[in-house]
Design a protein around this motif. Structure first.
Motif, PDB file in Angstrom:
ATOM      1  N   MET A   1     -22.405  49.047  97.378  1.00 52.22           N
ATOM      2  CA  MET A   1     -22.003  50.407  97.645  1.00 52.22           C
ATOM      3  C   MET A   1     -23.057  51.345  97.044  1.00 52.22           C
ATOM      4  O   MET A   1     -23.438  51.193  95.888  1.00 52.22           O
ATOM      5  CB  MET A   1     -20.615  50.634  97.035  1.00 52.22           C
ATOM      6  N   GLU A   2     -23.507  52.291  97.823  1.00 50.08           N
ATOM      7  CA  GLU A   2     -24.619  53.159  97.426  1.00 50.08           C
ATOM      8  C   GLU A   2     -24.349  53.943  96.135  1.00 50.08           C
ATOM      9  O   GLU A   2     -25.206  54.004  95.257  1.00 50.08           O
ATOM     10  CB  GLU A   2     -24.958  54.128  98.555  1.00 50.08           C
ATOM     11  N   ILE A   3     -23.172  54.535  95.999  1.00 46.99           N
ATOM     12  CA  ILE A   3     -22.882  55.332  94.807  1.00 46.99           C
ATOM     13  C   ILE A   3     -22.918  54.467  93.548  1.00 46.99           C
ATOM     14  O   ILE A   3     -23.389  54.897  92.496  1.00 46.99           O
ATOM     15  CB  ILE A   3     -21.542  56.099  94.940  1.00 46.99           C
ATOM     16  N   VAL A   4     -22.444  53.233  93.654  1.00 46.82           N
ATOM     17  CA  VAL A   4     -22.458  52.319  92.509  1.00 46.82           C
ATOM     18  C   VAL A   4     -23.893  51.932  92.168  1.00 46.82           C
ATOM     19  O   VAL A   4     -24.272  51.919  90.988  1.00 46.82           O
ATOM     20  CB  VAL A   4     -21.585  51.070  92.777  1.00 46.82           C
ATOM     21  N   ASP A   5     -24.704  51.640  93.182  1.00 46.52           N
ATOM     22  CA  ASP A   5     -26.112  51.308  92.939  1.00 46.52           C
ATOM     23  C   ASP A   5     -26.820  52.449  92.211  1.00 46.52           C
ATOM     24  O   ASP A   5     -27.560  52.224  91.255  1.00 46.52           O
ATOM     25  CB  ASP A   5     -26.834  51.007  94.253  1.00 46.52           C
ATOM     26  N   LYS A   6     -26.567  53.661  92.646  1.00 41.06           N
ATOM     27  CA  LYS A   6     -27.201  54.828  92.011  1.00 41.06           C
ATOM     28  C   LYS A   6     -26.687  55.015  90.583  1.00 41.06           C
ATOM     29  O   LYS A   6     -27.462  55.321  89.680  1.00 41.06           O
ATOM     30  CB  LYS A   6     -26.967  56.085  92.846  1.00 41.06           C
ATOM     31  N   LEU A   7     -25.392  54.838  90.380  1.00 41.61           N
ATOM     32  CA  LEU A   7     -24.811  54.955  89.038  1.00 41.61           C
ATOM     33  C   LEU A   7     -25.447  53.929  88.103  1.00 41.61           C
ATOM     34  O   LEU A   7     -25.839  54.264  86.984  1.00 41.61           O
ATOM     35  CB  LEU A   7     -23.296  54.757  89.116  1.00 41.61           C
ATOM     36  N   LEU A   8     -25.579  52.691  88.562  1.00 42.46           N
ATOM     37  CA  LEU A   8     -26.154  51.634  87.733  1.00 42.46           C
ATOM     38  C   LEU A   8     -27.641  51.869  87.461  1.00 42.46           C
ATOM     39  O   LEU A   8     -28.190  51.308  86.518  1.00 42.46           O
ATOM     40  CB  LEU A   8     -25.937  50.266  88.382  1.00 42.46           C
ATOM     41  N   ASN A   9     -28.274  52.708  88.278  1.00 38.57           N
ATOM     42  CA  ASN A   9     -29.676  53.083  88.072  1.00 38.57           C
ATOM     43  C   ASN A   9     -29.795  54.432  87.369  1.00 38.57           C
ATOM     44  O   ASN A   9     -30.809  55.105  87.475  1.00 38.57           O
ATOM     45  CB  ASN A   9     -30.432  53.072  89.401  1.00 38.57           C
ATOM     46  N   HIS A  10     -28.735  54.826  86.691  1.00 35.18           N
ATOM     47  CA  HIS A  10     -28.708  55.992  85.801  1.00 35.18           C
ATOM     48  C   HIS A  10     -28.826  57.344  86.507  1.00 35.18           C
ATOM     49  O   HIS A  10     -29.390  58.288  85.955  1.00 35.18           O
ATOM     50  CB  HIS A  10     -29.770  55.861  84.703  1.00 35.18           C
ATOM     51  N   SER A  11     -28.245  57.457  87.693  1.00 30.61           N
ATOM     52  CA  SER A  11     -28.175  58.747  88.369  1.00 30.61           C
ATOM     53  C   SER A  11     -26.968  59.515  87.835  1.00 30.61           C
ATOM     54  O   SER A  11     -25.824  59.098  88.036  1.00 30.61           O
ATOM     55  CB  SER A  11     -28.030  58.566  89.883  1.00 30.61           C
ATOM     56  N   ARG A  12     -27.241  60.627  87.161  1.00 33.53           N
ATOM     57  CA  ARG A  12     -26.163  61.451  86.609  1.00 33.53           C
ATOM     58  C   ARG A  12     -25.294  62.023  87.730  1.00 33.53           C
ATOM     59  O   ARG A  12     -24.086  62.180  87.574  1.00 33.53           O
ATOM     60  CB  ARG A  12     -26.745  62.554  85.734  1.00 33.53           C
ATOM     61  N   LEU A  13     -25.911  62.343  88.861  1.00 34.05           N
ATOM     62  CA  LEU A  13     -25.151  62.860  89.998  1.00 34.05           C
ATOM     63  C   LEU A  13     -24.185  61.796  90.516  1.00 34.05           C
ATOM     64  O   LEU A  13     -23.021  62.085  90.810  1.00 34.05           O
ATOM     65  CB  LEU A  13     -26.100  63.316  91.110  1.00 34.05           C
ATOM     66  N   ALA A  14     -24.651  60.563  90.604  1.00 34.88           N
ATOM     67  CA  ALA A  14     -23.771  59.472  91.051  1.00 34.88           C
ATOM     68  C   ALA A  14     -22.628  59.260  90.064  1.00 34.88           C
ATOM     69  O   ALA A  14     -21.490  59.012  90.470  1.00 34.88           O
ATOM     70  CB  ALA A  14     -24.575  58.187  91.231  1.00 34.88           C
ATOM     71  N   LEU A  15     -22.921  59.364  88.769  1.00 37.65           N
ATOM     72  CA  LEU A  15     -21.865  59.236  87.761  1.00 37.65           C
ATOM     73  C   LEU A  15     -20.819  60.332  87.958  1.00 37.65           C
ATOM     74  O   LEU A  15     -19.618  60.053  87.963  1.00 37.65           O
ATOM     75  CB  LEU A  15     -22.451  59.291  86.351  1.00 37.65           C
ATOM     76  N   SER A  16     -21.272  61.555  88.148  1.00 34.38           N
ATOM     77  CA  SER A  16     -20.342  62.674  88.376  1.00 34.38           C
ATOM     78  C   SER A  16     -19.489  62.451  89.612  1.00 34.38           C
ATOM     79  O   SER A  16     -18.268  62.645  89.588  1.00 34.38           O
ATOM     80  CB  SER A  16     -21.108  63.987  88.543  1.00 34.38           C
ATOM     81  N   LYS A  17     -20.132  62.031  90.690  1.00 35.50           N
ATOM     82  CA  LYS A  17     -19.399  61.805  91.943  1.00 35.50           C
ATOM     83  C   LYS A  17     -18.420  60.642  91.817  1.00 35.50           C
ATOM     84  O   LYS A  17     -17.320  60.696  92.362  1.00 35.50           O
ATOM     85  CB  LYS A  17     -20.382  61.549  93.085  1.00 35.50           C
ATOM     86  N   ALA A  18     -18.818  59.603  91.099  1.00 36.86           N
ATOM     87  CA  ALA A  18     -17.928  58.454  90.918  1.00 36.86           C
ATOM     88  C   ALA A  18     -16.700  58.845  90.101  1.00 36.86           C
ATOM     89  O   ALA A  18     -15.571  58.448  90.434  1.00 36.86           O
ATOM     90  CB  ALA A  18     -18.675  57.307  90.247  1.00 36.86           C
ATOM     91  N   ILE A  19     -16.899  59.620  89.043  1.00 34.11           N
ATOM     92  CA  ILE A  19     -15.751  60.068  88.242  1.00 34.11           C
ATOM     93  C   ILE A  19     -14.831  60.925  89.092  1.00 34.11           C
ATOM     94  O   ILE A  19     -13.607  60.767  89.055  1.00 34.11           O
ATOM     95  CB  ILE A  19     -16.213  60.815  86.973  1.00 34.11           C
TER      96      ILE A  19
END
Length: 152
Positions: A1-19
């Motif tokens: 899943m793209e958002i998870v891949d970005k979160l695991l690669n330290h994307s703060r935006l992905a972390l915000s969106k995932a939360i």
């Protein structure tokens, strides 16, 4: 899943969106939590609670700064009372910790209690897991002060 891949690669935006996805129970929330779960269990989690005016935000601020001096990354889940107008967090804690947000090694997320009594949002644990998977070394959870979530 793209958002998870970005979160695991330290994307703060992905972390915000995932939360946000998990907090609002979007369709992909369960899949996000399932995929990040193997990457959790590494962060040191600290809980801070107490009555209004006890200095919870001040302690959180000082702890975060001290951990940063030691080279640690810090996630903060600041639970605030729910706004009777928007349904979101009143953001009192985030405003008091504004100087922390300029530090790339600190991530502050305010969450509304959304009617949950006891000082925590029901989704606070999920936010902690997401910050853990993101790679935060220390995660501080600051609860709503006693009596602050019973707002009319």
């Amino acid at each position: 899943m793209e958002i998870v891949d970005k979160l695991l690669n330290h994307s703060r935006l992905a972390l915000s969106k995932a939360i946000t996805a998990v907090e609002n129970e979007y369709d992909d929330a369960v899949q996000i939590m399932t995929e990040i779960y193997p990457h959790t269990g590494n962060a040191y989690v600290i809980g801070i609670t107490g009555p209004p005016g006890a200095g919870k935000s001040t302690l959180t601020d000082k702890l975060a700064k001290e951990y940063r001096k030691r080279g640690k990354t810090v996630g903060i889940v600041a639970i605030d009372p729910t706004s009777p107008y928007s349904g979101g967090a009143i953001l009192g804690d985030r405003i008091r910790m504004m100087d922390l947000t300029a530090d790339e090694g600190i991530f502050v997320r305010s969450m509304a209690t959304r009617g949950s009594l006891g000082g925590l949002s029901q989704k606070a644990g999920d936010a902690v897991k997401l910050m853990d998977a993101f790679g935060m070394d220390v995660i501080i959870v600051e609860t709503v002060g006693v009596g602050q979530s019973e707002v009319d």
